[in-house]
Design a protein around this motif. Structure first.
Motif, PDB file in Angstrom:
ATOM      1  N   LEU A 107      27.034  61.020  14.566  1.00 32.77           N
ATOM      2  CA  LEU A 107      27.261  60.285  15.757  1.00 32.77           C
ATOM      3  C   LEU A 107      27.409  58.945  15.436  1.00 32.77           C
ATOM      4  O   LEU A 107      28.355  58.323  16.220  1.00 32.77           O
ATOM      5  N   SER A 108      27.075  58.188  14.620  1.00 32.03           N
ATOM      6  CA  SER A 108      27.030  56.816  14.092  1.00 32.03           C
ATOM      7  C   SER A 108      28.650  56.778  13.725  1.00 32.03           C
ATOM      8  O   SER A 108      29.198  55.453  14.111  1.00 32.03           O
ATOM      9  N   VAL A 109      28.949  57.580  12.789  1.00 34.62           N
ATOM     10  CA  VAL A 109      30.425  57.280  12.489  1.00 34.62           C
ATOM     11  C   VAL A 109      31.375  57.152  13.479  1.00 34.62           C
ATOM     12  O   VAL A 109      32.438  56.377  13.505  1.00 34.62           O
ATOM     13  N   HIS A 110      30.998  58.003  14.680  1.00 42.08           N
ATOM     14  CA  HIS A 110      31.900  57.749  15.788  1.00 42.08           C
ATOM     15  C   HIS A 110      31.523  56.829  17.174  1.00 42.08           C
ATOM     16  O   HIS A 110      31.995  56.685  18.276  1.00 42.08           O
ATOM     17  N   ALA A 111      30.489  56.055  16.752  1.00 46.39           N
ATOM     18  CA  ALA A 111      29.810  54.885  17.577  1.00 46.39           C
ATOM     19  C   ALA A 111      29.266  55.541  18.802  1.00 46.39           C
ATOM     20  O   ALA A 111      29.616  54.998  19.800  1.00 46.39           O
ATOM     21  N   LEU A 112      28.724  56.615  18.621  1.00 47.31           N
ATOM     22  CA  LEU A 112      28.342  57.466  19.809  1.00 47.31           C
ATOM     23  C   LEU A 112      26.673  57.227  19.977  1.00 47.31           C
ATOM     24  O   LEU A 112      26.244  56.757  18.928  1.00 47.31           O
ATOM     25  N   LYS A 113      26.284  57.631  21.256  1.00 45.94           N
ATOM     26  CA  LYS A 113      24.832  57.084  21.458  1.00 45.94           C
ATOM     27  C   LYS A 113      23.928  58.141  20.672  1.00 45.94           C
ATOM     28  O   LYS A 113      24.184  59.434  20.118  1.00 45.94           O
ATOM     29  N   LEU A 114      22.934  57.645  19.912  1.00 46.10           N
ATOM     30  CA  LEU A 114      21.851  58.435  19.129  1.00 46.10           C
ATOM     31  C   LEU A 114      20.698  58.830  20.020  1.00 46.10           C
ATOM     32  O   LEU A 114      20.325  58.146  20.836  1.00 46.10           O
ATOM     33  N   GLY A 115      20.305  60.043  19.482  1.00 38.78           N
ATOM     34  CA  GLY A 115      19.194  60.494  20.135  1.00 38.78           C
ATOM     35  C   GLY A 115      17.782  60.077  19.257  1.00 38.78           C
ATOM     36  O   GLY A 115      18.117  59.661  18.195  1.00 38.78           O
ATOM     37  N   LYS A 116      16.650  60.317  19.953  1.00 36.38           N
ATOM     38  CA  LYS A 116      15.656  59.705  19.089  1.00 36.38           C
ATOM     39  C   LYS A 116      15.038  61.049  18.284  1.00 36.38           C
ATOM     40  O   LYS A 116      14.250  60.505  17.304  1.00 36.38           O
ATOM     41  N   THR A 117      15.190  62.250  18.451  1.00 28.29           N
ATOM     42  CA  THR A 117      14.755  63.309  17.666  1.00 28.29           C
ATOM     43  C   THR A 117      16.012  63.972  17.068  1.00 28.29           C
ATOM     44  O   THR A 117      17.136  63.816  17.541  1.00 28.29           O
ATOM     45  N   THR A 118      15.676  64.984  16.097  1.00 30.93           N
ATOM     46  CA  THR A 118      16.672  65.737  15.511  1.00 30.93           C
ATOM     47  C   THR A 118      17.387  66.547  16.493  1.00 30.93           C
ATOM     48  O   THR A 118      18.759  66.650  16.653  1.00 30.93           O
ATOM     49  N   LYS A 119      16.671  67.369  17.323  1.00 29.93           N
ATOM     50  CA  LYS A 119      17.000  68.092  18.455  1.00 29.93           C
ATOM     51  C   LYS A 119      18.031  67.211  19.298  1.00 29.93           C
ATOM     52  O   LYS A 119      19.388  67.800  19.715  1.00 29.93           O
ATOM     53  N   ASP A 120      17.730  66.132  19.817  1.00 33.28           N
ATOM     54  CA  ASP A 120      18.386  65.345  20.794  1.00 33.28           C
ATOM     55  C   ASP A 120      19.914  64.871  20.039  1.00 33.28           C
ATOM     56  O   ASP A 120      20.717  64.827  20.548  1.00 33.28           O
ATOM     57  N   CYS A 121      19.760  64.508  18.621  1.00 35.55           N
ATOM     58  CA  CYS A 121      21.057  64.159  18.012  1.00 35.55           C
ATOM     59  C   CYS A 121      21.955  65.633  17.934  1.00 35.55           C
ATOM     60  O   CYS A 121      23.070  65.109  17.830  1.00 35.55           O
ATOM     61  N   LYS A 122      21.175  66.617  17.487  1.00 35.31           N
ATOM     62  CA  LYS A 122      22.191  67.751  17.532  1.00 35.31           C
ATOM     63  C   LYS A 122      22.789  68.020  18.989  1.00 35.31           C
ATOM     64  O   LYS A 122      24.052  68.316  18.783  1.00 35.31           O
ATOM     65  N   ASP A 123      21.965  67.985  20.052  1.00 32.71           N
ATOM     66  CA  ASP A 123      22.671  68.177  21.193  1.00 32.71           C
ATOM     67  C   ASP A 123      23.750  67.260  21.612  1.00 32.71           C
ATOM     68  O   ASP A 123      24.757  67.810  22.033  1.00 32.71           O
ATOM     69  N   LEU A 124      23.702  65.984  21.251  1.00 30.84           N
ATOM     70  CA  LEU A 124      24.566  65.077  21.647  1.00 30.84           C
ATOM     71  C   LEU A 124      25.827  65.283  20.782  1.00 30.84           C
ATOM     72  O   LEU A 124      27.005  65.334  21.193  1.00 30.84           O
ATOM     73  N   LEU A 125      25.652  65.678  19.516  1.00 27.52           N
ATOM     74  CA  LEU A 125      26.805  65.737  18.563  1.00 27.52           C
ATOM     75  C   LEU A 125      27.597  67.195  19.067  1.00 27.52           C
ATOM     76  O   LEU A 125      28.855  66.815  19.286  1.00 27.52           O
ATOM     77  N   ILE A 126      26.843  68.140  19.584  1.00 29.34           N
ATOM     78  CA  ILE A 126      27.624  69.338  20.182  1.00 29.34           C
ATOM     79  C   ILE A 126      28.440  68.978  21.125  1.00 29.34           C
ATOM     80  O   ILE A 126      29.422  69.459  21.537  1.00 29.34           O
ATOM     81  N   ASN A 127      27.683  68.283  22.247  1.00 34.85           N
ATOM     82  CA  ASN A 127      28.276  67.746  23.534  1.00 34.85           C
ATOM     83  C   ASN A 127      29.433  66.910  23.277  1.00 34.85           C
ATOM     84  O   ASN A 127      30.357  66.982  24.052  1.00 34.85           O
ATOM     85  N   ALA A 128      29.275  66.066  22.235  1.00 36.96           N
ATOM     86  CA  ALA A 128      30.393  65.188  22.378  1.00 36.96           C
ATOM     87  C   ALA A 128      31.487  65.305  21.373  1.00 36.96           C
ATOM     88  O   ALA A 128      32.792  65.191  21.680  1.00 36.96           O
ATOM     89  N   LEU A 129      31.427  66.075  20.441  1.00 33.70           N
ATOM     90  CA  LEU A 129      32.275  66.777  19.354  1.00 33.70           C
ATOM     91  C   LEU A 129      32.480  68.220  19.577  1.00 33.70           C
ATOM     92  O   LEU A 129      31.439  68.930  18.951  1.00 33.70           O
ATOM     93  N   ARG A 130      33.524  69.030  20.113  1.00 41.28           N
ATOM     94  CA  ARG A 130      33.381  70.154  20.398  1.00 41.28           C
ATOM     95  C   ARG A 130      33.701  70.979  18.788  1.00 41.28           C
ATOM     96  O   ARG A 130      34.508  70.504  18.110  1.00 41.28           O
ATOM     97  N   GLY A 131      32.867  72.163  18.442  1.00 37.91           N
ATOM     98  CA  GLY A 131      33.044  72.798  17.515  1.00 37.91           C
ATOM     99  C   GLY A 131      31.811  72.980  16.750  1.00 37.91           C
ATOM    100  O   GLY A 131      30.548  72.632  17.210  1.00 37.91           O
ATOM    101  N   ASP A 132      31.860  73.655  15.440  1.00 42.05           N
ATOM    102  CA  ASP A 132      30.745  73.789  14.710  1.00 42.05           C
ATOM    103  C   ASP A 132      30.280  72.931  13.616  1.00 42.05           C
ATOM    104  O   ASP A 132      31.011  73.252  12.766  1.00 42.05           O
ATOM    105  N   PRO A 133      29.438  72.216  13.479  1.00 42.56           N
ATOM    106  CA  PRO A 133      29.220  71.393  12.460  1.00 42.56           C
ATOM    107  C   PRO A 133      28.629  71.849  11.182  1.00 42.56           C
ATOM    108  O   PRO A 133      28.730  71.035  10.105  1.00 42.56           O
TER     109      PRO A 133
END
Length: 169
Positions: A107-133
């Protein structure tokens, strides 16, 4: 006539916690460890078994290969035990810690909002960048070299990781 054997100047072992880290490191390898880099980068996946799994992956790889440098990518949401810390230090394993997780670094590479937990970050990544990480194609699409270069200074531990994997002997 035999072809001369291509020699590498530097052999690097990177152990990672899971499939997302493995796919991302493979992508970084494609950018920074090309055929002319004289770097051989091997990636071992602990398959979600945490810090102890990373140690086991390193031990297994070192039984069958000889490496100039050994590194490990950890999520910062799981503390390493004193025993794991002692082993990593004794074996000179460089640590790269994403807090709370690799998804926060992505998320930081794309200067996107970070979550406080791992689950938050996973959810934010999936919603911001479509596809399977966990797939390399995700990184080819969303993390071309110019994006990685632009974001490497703002992303937790990424710059140090890139320097490590592209280090010449």
């Amino acid at each position: 006539m035999k072809k001369p054997i291509r020699r590498t100047n530097n052999t690097i072992l990177m152990a990672v916690e899971g499939y997302t880290e493995e796919a991302f490191i493979r992508h970084l390898k494609s950018i920074y460890c090309g055929r002319d880099s004289f770097i051989s980068l091997t990636i071992k996946n602990a398959k979600g078994k945490g810090p102890e799994g990373i140690v086991d992956a390193i031990k297994a790889a070192k039984r069958t290969g000889d490496y100039n440098l050994v590194g490990a990518v950890f999520d910062g949401d799981i503390q390493t035990s004193a025993e794991v810390d002692k082993w990593l230090n004794a074996n000179k394993v460089a640590r790269f810690i994403s807090t709370p997780s690799i998804e926060a670094t992505l998320l930081s590479v794309h200067a996107l909002k970070l979550g406080k937990t791992t689950k938050d970050c996973k959810d934010l990544l999936i919603n911001a960048l479509r596809g399977d990480p966990t797939e390399e194609s995700f990184y080819v699409k969303h993390f071309p070299d110019h994006i990685v270069e632009r974001g490497r200074m703002s992303a937790s531990c990424l710059n140090d990781l890139i320097i490590f994997i592209s280090r010449k002997a």
